[in-house]
Design a protein around this motif. Structure first.
Motif, PDB file in Angstrom:
ATOM      1  N   GLU A   1      -6.050  11.828  -8.665  1.00  7.51           N
ATOM      2  CA  GLU A   1      -6.243  11.774 -10.122  1.00  7.51           C
ATOM      3  C   GLU A   1      -5.105  11.485 -10.925  1.00  7.51           C
ATOM      4  O   GLU A   1      -5.262  11.224 -12.248  1.00  7.51           O
ATOM      5  N   HIS A   2      -3.964  11.530 -10.248  1.00  7.93           N
ATOM      6  CA  HIS A   2      -2.702  11.313 -11.068  1.00  7.93           C
ATOM      7  C   HIS A   2      -2.618   9.718 -11.726  1.00  7.93           C
ATOM      8  O   HIS A   2      -3.195   8.690 -11.135  1.00  7.93           O
ATOM      9  N   PRO A   3      -2.433   9.764 -12.883  1.00  6.78           N
ATOM     10  CA  PRO A   3      -2.429   8.390 -13.654  1.00  6.78           C
ATOM     11  C   PRO A   3      -1.659   7.219 -12.811  1.00  6.78           C
ATOM     12  O   PRO A   3      -2.103   6.239 -12.707  1.00  6.78           O
ATOM     13  N   ASN A   4      -0.426   7.779 -12.211  1.00  3.39           N
ATOM     14  CA  ASN A   4       0.095   6.550 -11.576  1.00  3.39           C
ATOM     15  C   ASN A   4      -0.508   6.119 -10.219  1.00  3.39           C
ATOM     16  O   ASN A   4      -0.348   4.977  -9.644  1.00  3.39           O
ATOM     17  N   ALA A   5      -1.527   6.955  -9.752  1.00  6.73           N
ATOM     18  CA  ALA A   5      -2.254   6.675  -8.764  1.00  6.73           C
ATOM     19  C   ALA A   5      -3.045   5.533  -8.793  1.00  6.73           C
ATOM     20  O   ALA A   5      -3.724   4.492  -7.895  1.00  6.73           O
ATOM     21  N   LYS A   6      -3.436   4.930 -10.077  1.00  5.05           N
ATOM     22  CA  LYS A   6      -4.251   3.804 -10.642  1.00  5.05           C
ATOM     23  C   LYS A   6      -3.330   2.625 -10.724  1.00  5.05           C
ATOM     24  O   LYS A   6      -4.016   1.573 -10.721  1.00  5.05           O
ATOM     25  N   LEU A   7      -2.005   2.593 -10.400  1.00  5.54           N
ATOM     26  CA  LEU A   7      -1.223   1.387 -10.539  1.00  5.54           C
ATOM     27  C   LEU A   7      -1.279   0.516  -9.461  1.00  5.54           C
ATOM     28  O   LEU A   7      -1.410   1.001  -8.284  1.00  5.54           O
ATOM     29  N   LYS A   8      -1.287  -0.713  -9.693  1.00  5.53           N
ATOM     30  CA  LYS A   8      -1.278  -1.653  -8.638  1.00  5.53           C
ATOM     31  C   LYS A   8       0.115  -2.440  -8.682  1.00  5.53           C
ATOM     32  O   LYS A   8       0.576  -3.015  -9.418  1.00  5.53           O
ATOM     33  N   PHE A   9       0.926  -1.849  -7.520  1.00  4.01           N
ATOM     34  CA  PHE A   9       2.148  -2.269  -7.295  1.00  4.01           C
ATOM     35  C   PHE A   9       2.229  -3.772  -6.746  1.00  4.01           C
ATOM     36  O   PHE A   9       1.584  -4.008  -5.710  1.00  4.01           O
ATOM     37  N   LYS A  10       2.977  -4.695  -7.415  1.00  5.91           N
ATOM     38  CA  LYS A  10       2.989  -6.052  -7.091  1.00  5.91           C
ATOM     39  C   LYS A  10       3.648  -6.256  -5.732  1.00  5.91           C
ATOM     40  O   LYS A  10       3.217  -7.296  -5.077  1.00  5.91           O
ATOM     41  N   GLN A  11       4.700  -5.463  -5.394  1.00  3.94           N
ATOM     42  CA  GLN A  11       5.617  -5.635  -4.389  1.00  3.94           C
ATOM     43  C   GLN A  11       4.857  -5.431  -3.269  1.00  3.94           C
ATOM     44  O   GLN A  11       4.381  -4.447  -2.846  1.00  3.94           O
TER      45      GLN A  11
ATOM     46  N   ILE B   1       0.870  -0.948  -0.103  1.00  2.77           N
ATOM     47  CA  ILE B   1      -0.063   0.063   0.202  1.00  2.77           C
ATOM     48  C   ILE B   1       0.933   1.206  -0.068  1.00  2.77           C
ATOM     49  O   ILE B   1       0.445   2.356  -0.341  1.00  2.77           O
ATOM     50  N   GLY B   2       2.280   1.081   0.413  1.00  2.14           N
ATOM     51  CA  GLY B   2       3.128   2.282   0.686  1.00  2.14           C
ATOM     52  C   GLY B   2       3.425   3.174  -0.562  1.00  2.14           C
ATOM     53  O   GLY B   2       3.336   4.552  -0.563  1.00  2.14           O
ATOM     54  N   LEU B   3       3.566   2.445  -1.942  1.00  3.48           N
ATOM     55  CA  LEU B   3       3.870   3.327  -2.737  1.00  3.48           C
ATOM     56  C   LEU B   3       2.446   4.126  -3.339  1.00  3.48           C
ATOM     57  O   LEU B   3       2.850   5.224  -3.709  1.00  3.48           O
ATOM     58  N   ASN B   4       1.498   3.214  -3.373  1.00  4.77           N
ATOM     59  CA  ASN B   4       0.094   3.957  -3.687  1.00  4.77           C
ATOM     60  C   ASN B   4      -0.163   5.303  -2.787  1.00  4.77           C
ATOM     61  O   ASN B   4      -0.686   6.097  -3.478  1.00  4.77           O
ATOM     62  N   ASN B   5       0.105   5.149  -1.606  1.00  8.61           N
ATOM     63  CA  ASN B   5      -0.131   5.975  -0.511  1.00  8.61           C
ATOM     64  C   ASN B   5       0.484   7.528  -0.885  1.00  8.61           C
ATOM     65  O   ASN B   5       0.175   8.444  -1.030  1.00  8.61           O
ATOM     66  N   TYR B   6       1.746   7.150  -1.176  1.00  8.56           N
ATOM     67  CA  TYR B   6       2.700   8.058  -1.551  1.00  8.56           C
ATOM     68  C   TYR B   6       2.454   9.070  -2.770  1.00  8.56           C
ATOM     69  O   TYR B   6       2.454  10.182  -2.706  1.00  8.56           O
ATOM     70  N   ILE B   7       1.994   8.147  -3.746  1.00  8.86           N
ATOM     71  CA  ILE B   7       1.566   8.692  -5.035  1.00  8.86           C
ATOM     72  C   ILE B   7       0.277   9.644  -4.837  1.00  8.86           C
ATOM     73  O   ILE B   7       0.434  11.008  -5.227  1.00  8.86           O
ATOM     74  N   VAL B   8      -0.682   8.924  -4.225  1.00 11.77           N
ATOM     75  CA  VAL B   8      -1.796   9.951  -3.918  1.00 11.77           C
ATOM     76  C   VAL B   8      -1.380  11.248  -3.160  1.00 11.77           C
ATOM     77  O   VAL B   8      -2.095  12.182  -3.294  1.00 11.77           O
ATOM     78  N   LYS B   9      -0.540  10.855  -1.918  1.00 16.79           N
ATOM     79  CA  LYS B   9      -0.284  12.069  -1.038  1.00 16.79           C
ATOM     80  C   LYS B   9       0.307  13.222  -1.874  1.00 16.79           C
ATOM     81  O   LYS B   9       0.150  14.545  -1.588  1.00 16.79           O
ATOM     82  N   ASN B  10       1.108  13.020  -2.773  1.00 19.99           N
ATOM     83  CA  ASN B  10       2.001  13.938  -3.285  1.00 19.99           C
ATOM     84  C   ASN B  10       1.659  14.220  -4.808  1.00 19.99           C
ATOM     85  O   ASN B  10       2.055  15.292  -5.458  1.00 19.99           O
ATOM     86  N   GLY B  11       0.749  13.392  -5.490  1.00 17.98           N
ATOM     87  CA  GLY B  11       0.400  13.812  -6.718  1.00 17.98           C
ATOM     88  C   GLY B  11      -0.893  13.867  -6.894  1.00 17.98           C
ATOM     89  O   GLY B  11      -1.624  14.295  -8.027  1.00 17.98           O
ATOM     90  N   GLY B  12      -1.760  13.668  -5.846  1.00 20.93           N
ATOM     91  CA  GLY B  12      -3.367  13.666  -5.923  1.00 20.93           C
ATOM     92  C   GLY B  12      -3.674  12.057  -6.579  1.00 20.93           C
ATOM     93  O   GLY B  12      -3.278  11.491  -7.056  1.00 20.93           O
TER      94      GLY B  12
END
Ligand SMILES: NC(=O)c1ccc[n+]([C@@H]2O[C@H](COP(=O)([O-])OP(=O)(O)OC[C@H]3O[C@@H](n4cnc5c(N)ncnc54)[C@H](O)[C@@H]3O)[C@@H](O)[C@H]2O)c1
Length: 455
Positions: free
Chosen positions: A287-297, A274-285
């Protein structure tokens, strides 16, 4: 293998020249400075942040010429050249016209040894080519990504006789070397259990704004620079301990892995990620395209390793959540233990029963001879000095063309954690057997003599 032979002769000659001349302060290492021909000629493949750091460290020595550099990024070439010119060395040959231009660097007679500091997916193929070209090879961590690549490194070394050193700097950390000294002096008694890991909040490294390497933005891949350009993709696609060697290298050496002992099996488990996704949402919002990514790690990956001699090791990969840095070492034997977290030591019969000692006194008492000798110089070299020692060991081993302290079998066994942990996680923690990269030779191989003050 023409190069190989001529390099061997070079190394034989210089080893004789260097014998008996002790190492002096101000970075005078073993050889007279009068003739450039007597120095080790080093080529650098990859002069990003890490490679440039190595360039700067060898420029501080008087026994190395930087004869060639290669990077596909012109900016990085400019930065490295600037350092080289400032130190008054002649301009090296430059490569990097395309991804495979490094092979032209490897064809140069004026390169005896190479240091490879490129993204992970390049490590094994570059190291194989370098060994084939007869160049003493230094490879950044981790050395390989798949079991096949681990075998490729071993096979190429055995076919060519060219040495490879995995440049694991943490093995040279002052506390780690003092504890290794304690292990060798049997202070802990018979060894039983170890812990280590890479517990480093890398969110600011895995993402950036494409301009500054660390700290700003939530981009990666084509839109990122430095490690975010390549490292983050591994977190996206692999649920594995992708960076095992900082935590494992030191304890593997203490436990004589590949030299009288070996890893036999491992089992790994991963938490949710959950950590990378939280970071993207917190710092990029959100709606940022990377916020939709599912990190496998998974955010915290725990691997338990078993060894032939009956010890266990718990290795942790924890890089996607907020946390202060710690490699989490623990070294435990029949008489007591060291834990890096809390900086504490307990040795039965010496420590007050059931009470921790502050580790400082112990670490000072068992300070490693290398640190006693070079500590002052080393402190400026980066990562608390350990970068000086890893390069020192590489250069000294390459000058004599002898097996390095951290060799190809170490590179293979430590790097194998990545594919084996991936398989185990995929199979709900099922144990995975370790290949024996020494092909049985671990039974006969003697522990490396670490307790000396040369390198
Ligand atoms: N031991 C340590 O403490 C430590 C610290 C940082 C990085 N590292 C390791 O060092 C390596 C490099 O990391 P970094 O932080 O310098 O990354 P980086 O992205 O800053 O540098 C990598 C460089 O390789 C170059 N490159 C990529 N493909 C190439 C090719 N085909 N030919 C020539 N050059 C090419 C890139 O242009 C870049 O300049 C990685 O393996 C990393 O894990 C180790």
């Amino acid at each position: 293998m023409k190069h190989h032979n001529s390099r061997r002769n070079f190394i034989k000659k210089t080893a004789v020249l260097g014998a008996g001349i002790s190492v002096l302060p101000k970075f005078t290492f073993g050889m007279t400075t009068s003739s450039k021909a007597k120095k080790l000629n080093v080529g650098f493949i990859g002069v990003g942040l890490r490679g440039t750091h190595h360039v700067v460290n060898v420029l501080n020595r008087d026994d190395v010429n930087v004869t060639a550099i290669c990077d596909i990024d012109d900016n990085r070439i400019k930065i490295a050249l600037d350092h080289i010119q400032k130190k008054g060395q002649s301009k090296p040959r430059i490569f990097g016209k395309n991804d495979y231009d490094y092979r032209n660097l490897l064809a140069l007679k004026e390169v005896d040894a190479v240091i490879i500091s490129t993204p992970w997916l390049w490590h094994t193929r570059m190291a194989k080519d370098a060994m084939q070209a007869g160049k003493y090879t230094g490879i950044e961590v981790s050395a390989a990504n798949t079991l096949e690549e681990c075998w490729d490194l071993v096979n190429m070394h055995e076919q060519t006789g060219t040495h490879l050193m995995i440049l694991e700097n943490v093995n040279y950390r002052r506390d780690v070397m003092a504890v290794l000294n304690m292990v060798r002096q049997n202070v802990f008694g018979e060894l039983v259990h170890f812990r280590g890991g890479y517990q480093h909040d890398l969110r600011h490294v895995k993402f950036n704004d494409g301009k500054t390497a660390y700290g700003k933005g939530v981009e990666f891949g084509d839109k990122g620079i430095s490690e975010s350009a390549w490292r983050t993709q591994h977190s996206l696609l692999r649920n594995a301990d992708v960076y095992p060697t900082h935590g494992l290298g030191p304890i593997a050496v203490m436990d004589n892995i590949n030299r009288g002992n070996r890893f036999t099996s491992l089992s790994s488990n991963a938490t949710k990620g959950i950590g990378l996704n939280n970071y993207i949402v917190k710092n990029g919002g959100k709606e940022h395209p990377n916020a939709k990514l599912k990190f496998k790690q998974g955010d915290v990956i725990t691997t338990t390793i078993e060894t032939a001699n009956g010890e266990t090791m718990i290795l942790t990969h924890d890089c996607n959540l907020p946390r202060p840095y710690s490699l989490g070492f623990r070294v435990q034997g029949a008489n007591g233990l060291w834990e890096v977290d809390g900086n504490r030591m307990y040795i039965e019969g010496v420590s007050k029963p059931h009470h921790w000692d502050n580790a400082d006194e112990w670490l000072k008492k068992y300070d490693h001879p290398l640190w006693k000798k070079y500590g002052e110089h080393a402190n400026g070299a980066g990562h608390g000095g350990m970068d000086f020692f890893v390069i020192h060991a590489f250069v000294e081993s390459a000058k004599q063309n002898i097996a390095p302290p951290l060799d190809v079998y170490d590179a293979a066994a430590w790097s194998a954690i990545t594919p084996l942990s991936e398989l185990s996680i995929e199979n709900n923690g099922d144990p995975q057997d370790f290949p024996d990269f020494t092909r049985g030779m671990w039974i006969k191989r003697k522990p490396y003599n670490w307790i000396k003050d040369t390198f």
